[in-house]
Design an enzyme around this catalytic site. Structure first.
Site, PDB file in Angstrom:
ATOM      1  N   GLU A   4     -10.991 -12.118  -2.539  1.00 34.60           N
ATOM      2  CA  GLU A   4      -9.696 -12.753  -2.815  1.00 34.60           C
ATOM      3  C   GLU A   4      -9.413 -13.865  -1.829  1.00 34.60           C
ATOM      4  OE1 GLU A   4      -6.706  -9.752  -2.433  1.00 34.60           O
ATOM      5  OE2 GLU A   4      -7.070  -8.935  -4.437  1.00 34.60           O
ATOM      6  N   HIS A  32      -1.754  -0.639   9.071  1.00 34.82           N
ATOM      7  CA  HIS A  32      -1.541  -0.160   7.701  1.00 34.82           C
ATOM      8  C   HIS A  32      -0.690   1.099   7.633  1.00 34.82           C
ATOM      9  CE1 HIS A  32      -4.215  -3.324   6.589  1.00 34.82           C
ATOM     10  NE2 HIS A  32      -5.143  -2.852   7.399  1.00 34.82           N
ATOM     11  N   ARG A  78       3.378   7.679  -7.433  1.00 34.25           N
ATOM     12  CA  ARG A  78       4.054   8.832  -6.829  1.00 34.25           C
ATOM     13  C   ARG A  78       5.422   8.391  -6.315  1.00 34.25           C
ATOM     14  NH1 ARG A  78       0.615   6.684  -2.766  1.00 34.25           N
ATOM     15  NH2 ARG A  78       1.911   5.809  -1.122  1.00 34.25           N
TER      16      ARG A  78
HETATM   17  C1  MV4 Z   1      -4.399  -8.852   1.593  1.00 34.13           C
HETATM   18  C2  MV4 Z   1      -3.934  -9.560   2.717  1.00 34.13           C
HETATM   19  C3  MV4 Z   1      -4.084 -10.923   2.717  1.00 34.13           C
HETATM   20  N1  MV4 Z   1      -4.668 -11.537   1.678  1.00 34.13           N
HETATM   21  N2  MV4 Z   1      -4.963  -9.509   0.585  1.00 34.13           N
HETATM   22  C4  MV4 Z   1      -3.916  -4.487   3.401  1.00 34.13           C
HETATM   23  C5  MV4 Z   1      -4.029  -3.140   2.738  1.00 34.13           C
HETATM   24  C6  MV4 Z   1      -4.126  -3.417   1.299  1.00 34.13           C
HETATM   25  N3  MV4 Z   1      -3.278  -2.526   0.550  1.00 34.13           N
HETATM   26  C7  MV4 Z   1      -3.765  -4.830   1.095  1.00 34.13           C
HETATM   27  N4  MV4 Z   1      -3.788  -5.467   2.383  1.00 34.13           N
HETATM   28  C8  MV4 Z   1      -3.777  -6.805   2.533  1.00 34.13           C
HETATM   29  N5  MV4 Z   1      -4.315  -7.519   1.507  1.00 34.13           N
HETATM   30  C9  MV4 Z   1      -5.100 -10.821   0.639  1.00 34.13           C
HETATM   31  N6  MV4 Z   1      -5.684 -11.448  -0.369  1.00 34.13           N
HETATM   32  C10 MV4 Z   1      -3.339  -8.847   3.746  1.00 34.13           C
HETATM   33  C11 MV4 Z   1      -3.272  -7.466   3.669  1.00 34.13           C
HETATM   34  C12 MV4 Z   1      -2.630  -6.812   4.761  1.00 34.13           C
HETATM   35  C13 MV4 Z   1      -1.442  -6.110   4.595  1.00 34.13           C
HETATM   36  C14 MV4 Z   1      -0.812  -5.989   3.341  1.00 34.13           C
HETATM   37  C15 MV4 Z   1       0.354  -5.295   3.190  1.00 34.13           C
HETATM   38  C16 MV4 Z   1       0.943  -4.718   4.307  1.00 34.13           C
HETATM   39  C17 MV4 Z   1       0.359  -4.809   5.542  1.00 34.13           C
HETATM   40  C18 MV4 Z   1      -0.839  -5.511   5.697  1.00 34.13           C
HETATM   41  C19 MV4 Z   1      -1.409  -5.605   6.964  1.00 34.13           C
HETATM   42  C20 MV4 Z   1      -2.592  -6.286   7.103  1.00 34.13           C
HETATM   43  C21 MV4 Z   1      -3.199  -6.879   6.007  1.00 34.13           C
END
Ligand code: MV4
Length: 666
Positions: free
Chosen positions: A200, A235, A292
């Site tokens: 992505e 996270h 959930r």
């Molecule tokens: C991302 C992102 C940046 N760009 N996707 C982290 C866990 C997963 N559920 C999705 N995550 C992320 N995906 C793209 N394309 C940054 C994160 C991310 C993040 C997302 C939500 C809440 C906290 C986070 C902490 C670090 C990275």
């Protein structure tokens, strides 16, 4: 409606589900592991059944055993809470097979959201916006590299089966891609048994905004607005709030409509959450759907005035959604803080122990405390270390922040380390107060959020000394009361006259490396002079339960001082500190005898012992390995010497501070 439900969970969520069931006149059945036989959730349900030993695999994850309990006791439905069996497709199907209602979505909806790439394909078809990227089946490395180049660097490689950030690799340029791909594949294989990935566009500081949705079995679906969960650490969510700072009505409707489309696309029924990441400019992209009730659902309840567990039970019983979309409104602002038994000073290692003191702020219109523990409970290493959720409501965000700081100040916990002071620092920080939250907030402000401990506040020492005197006086009175001789001098009830009142009493308190000498001189009943750093404070203190009403040089406040061994935990406005009462006699001569005594830095299990008495060890040599919460910690020799004693063997459980090994200087 059901007349009896089984709650297949523990801790705060089991207590929270039971509360709503009770209010609705539904009888509740708890299940518990051996570690939870005396737990609050067991006490709060009408019936409780043991399901196995402490490890979740042998208890809270044993779907068959739980269904058997439900059948035997006549529960018509099972509420799974969050975690454990809540998103287990096979368990949801097994409930249906057994003629028991699973309070959650249909098994097929759980399955549809289980794989990241499959979920994204469904969402793309439903018109839900996705981060630009590749989530196809073809895993040819050359193809993936071409896709990455087409997306444009930086890109993020994610394990398809992943979650919680595992198997995620940021790639800044084409020449880093191959190595990052191999690493993500290895992590995916090791953690999930699946090496497939998706690629992505990488967003550098997104916000985590999720939409609460609800659908009924008749095909109606609504959204209950958003929650902003951007403040996370590795996270793990730390603070959650609703509504999201800066959200506009138009964007809220666009995200809500997208979330409802997502729910409809998979035939969803019940409570669900659609997670998005959002750019600062407001563009948002689907991440995943959680099938959930989530930990942070109370902030939605606070701003909507609804009970989501009641909604879950109504929908599960076949009733229609209680409200239509146009009947739902937002009132004020809510924030939730998660209190964890973890030690911010030791890399947030989970902390286990007995809650020798536990006080939460009183519940009110504005403050809600959801917890599964009470004073005296054991925090075990088997389960999630979340102790409580503090949820506050205010007319606006600033009022909610103020209420949260006040609520946090009212939290007193002794027996395990907690993140309370860390939470206070985040909430008080300008980056949070201003509402400019994003997922990088904690990392960006690390210096301010992890300050070196400052000097001991005078008030802390004054309170500790006043409490120490009060303790001494109370002991003297108790001794007098217990005396059989009516003419004993101990019978004189006023401490001021019975001997201790006539002396200046010196005490030394340690705060880390610092030592503070304090002299207390009684003046009258409940009044003492406290001399510290060449200045004297006149302090009145009166005990009220386990608290002290204090007047120190005219400043009045309430404080609590909890004694645990030599530790003195001081809780007073602006002060939350552990002091150690230094007894000049108790440890005399110990310095030499125990010069090389090594204490357990945390409670845990001894998994390896490398030495035996008589062994000569070099400085830094590993002596014992402790395991706590699946993390290993090696105890090493601080200096060269000879082992004189080893107090534990492999498999022994040890408490924090226990003597492990004695080493005499070489
Ligand atoms: C991302 C992102 C940046 N760009 N996707 C982290 C866990 C997963 N559920 C999705 N995550 C992320 N995906 C793209 N394309 C940054 C994160 C991310 C993040 C997302 C939500 C809440 C906290 C986070 C902490 C670090 C990275």
């Amino acid at each position: 409606m059901f007349t009896k439900i089984l709650i297949a969970n523990r801790g705060e969520i089991a207590c929270r589900v039971a509360r709503t069931a009770r209010r609705m006149g539904i009888r509740t059945v708890a299940v518990y592991s051996d570690a939870d036989a005396k737990a609050l959730h067991v006490a709060q349900c009408d019936e409780a059944y043991r399901i196995g030993p402490p490890p979740p695999r042998e208890s809270y994850l044993k779907g068959d055993a739980i269904i058997a309990v439900a059948q035997a006791c006549g529960a018509q439905a099972i509420h799974p809470g969050y975690g454990f069996l809540s998103e287990n497709e096979a368990f949801a199907a097994a409930c249906a097979e057994a003629g028991i209602v699973f309070v959650g979505p249909p098994p097929a909806a759980i399955a549809a959201m289980g794989s990241k790439s499959a979920a994204k394909a469904i969402m793309a078809k439903a018109g839900v916006p996705l981060v630009p990227g590749y989530h196809g089946d073809d895993q040819d490395p050359a193809l993936l590299a071409r896709e990455a180049a087409a997306i444009g660097f930086p890109v993020l490689i994610k394990a398809t089966a992943g979650g919680g950030g595992k198997g995620m690799k940021i790639v800044n340029a084409a020449d880093e891609f191959a190595a990052a791909l191999a690493s993500a594949q290895r992590e995916g294989k090791a953690s999930f048994g699946d090496d497939r990935v998706l690629v992505e566009k990488y967003l550098s500081s997104p916000r985590h905004i999720e939409i609460q949705v609800f659908a009924d079995a008749r095909g109606d679906a609504v959204y209950l607005f958003e929650r902003d969960c951007s403040v996370q650490r590795r996270h793990q969510k730390v603070l959650e709030e609703a509504p999201a700072p800066g959200m506009t009505p138009e964007r809220r409707k666009a995200m809500g409509d997208a979330a409802v489309s997502a729910a409809r696309a998979i035939g969803y029924v019940g409570a669900g959450t659609v997670e998005f990441i959002a750019e600062q400019d407001g563009r948002f992209f689907f991440m995943e759907m959680n099938t959930r009730l989530q930990v942070e659902h109370p902030v939605t309840e606070m701003i909507t005035g609804l009970d989501l567990v009641e909604w879950q039970l109504r929908v599960a019983a076949g009733e229609p959604l209680p409200r239509r979309q146009d009947e739902l409104t937002i009132r004020g602002h809510a924030i939730e803080a998660r209190l964890y038994a973890e030690d911010p000073e030791r890399a947030f290692l989970p902390s286990i122990g007995t809650l020798s003191h536990w006080r939460m702020p009183p519940a009110s219109e504005r403050v809600r405390v959801d917890t599964g523990v009470r004073a005296g409970d054991e925090v075990s290493p088997y389960y999630d270390p979340m102790l409580a959720k503090l949820v506050v409501h205010g007319d606006d965000r600033a009022a909610a922040c103020t209420a949260l700081l006040a609520a946090l100040a009212g939290c007193e916990v002794v027996g395990v380390a907690t993140n309370i002071a860390f939470l206070e620092r985040i909430v008080a920080h300008e980056a949070f107060a201003s509402g400019r939250v994003d997922t990088g907030l904690i990392d960006k402000h690390r210096a301010a959020l992890f300050p070196a401990p400052g000097p001991t506040p005078r008030r802390t020492l004054v309170v500790a000394a006043a409490a120490e005197y009060a303790r001494l006086a109370a002991n003297a009175e108790a001794t007098a009361a217990a005396s059989q001789d009516p003419h004993s001098p101990w019978q004189v009830p006023d401490a001021f006259w019975n001997g201790i009142g006539t002396h200046a009493i010196p005490w030394t308190f340690a705060d880390g490396e610092a030592r503070h000498a304090v002299t207390v001189r009684p003046r009258a009943a409940h009044t003492v002079d406290i001399e510290l750093d060449g200045r004297t404070s006149v302090v009145q203190s009166r005990a009220r339960g386990d608290r002290l009403d204090i007047d120190a040089d005219g400043a009045r406040f309430v404080a609590t001082v909890v004694a645990a061994g030599d530790d003195r935990w001081v809780f007073a406005p602006g002060a939350r500190r552990r002091l150690v009462l230094v007894d000049p006699l108790a440890h005399a001569g110990e310095e030499e005898a125990h010069g090389g005594h090594l204490a357990a830095p945390m409670s845990g299990t001894v998994v390896a012992v490398m030495v035996k008495p008589g062994d000569a060890v070099a400085k830094g040599a590993p002596l014992v390995v402790l395991e706590a919460m699946k993390m290993e910690h090696t105890i090493a020799a601080p200096a060269a010497g000879v082992v004189t004693a080893v107090h534990f063997g492999v498999g022994d459980r040890v408490a924090e501070g226990a003597d492990l090994v004695d080493v005499a200087d070489a």
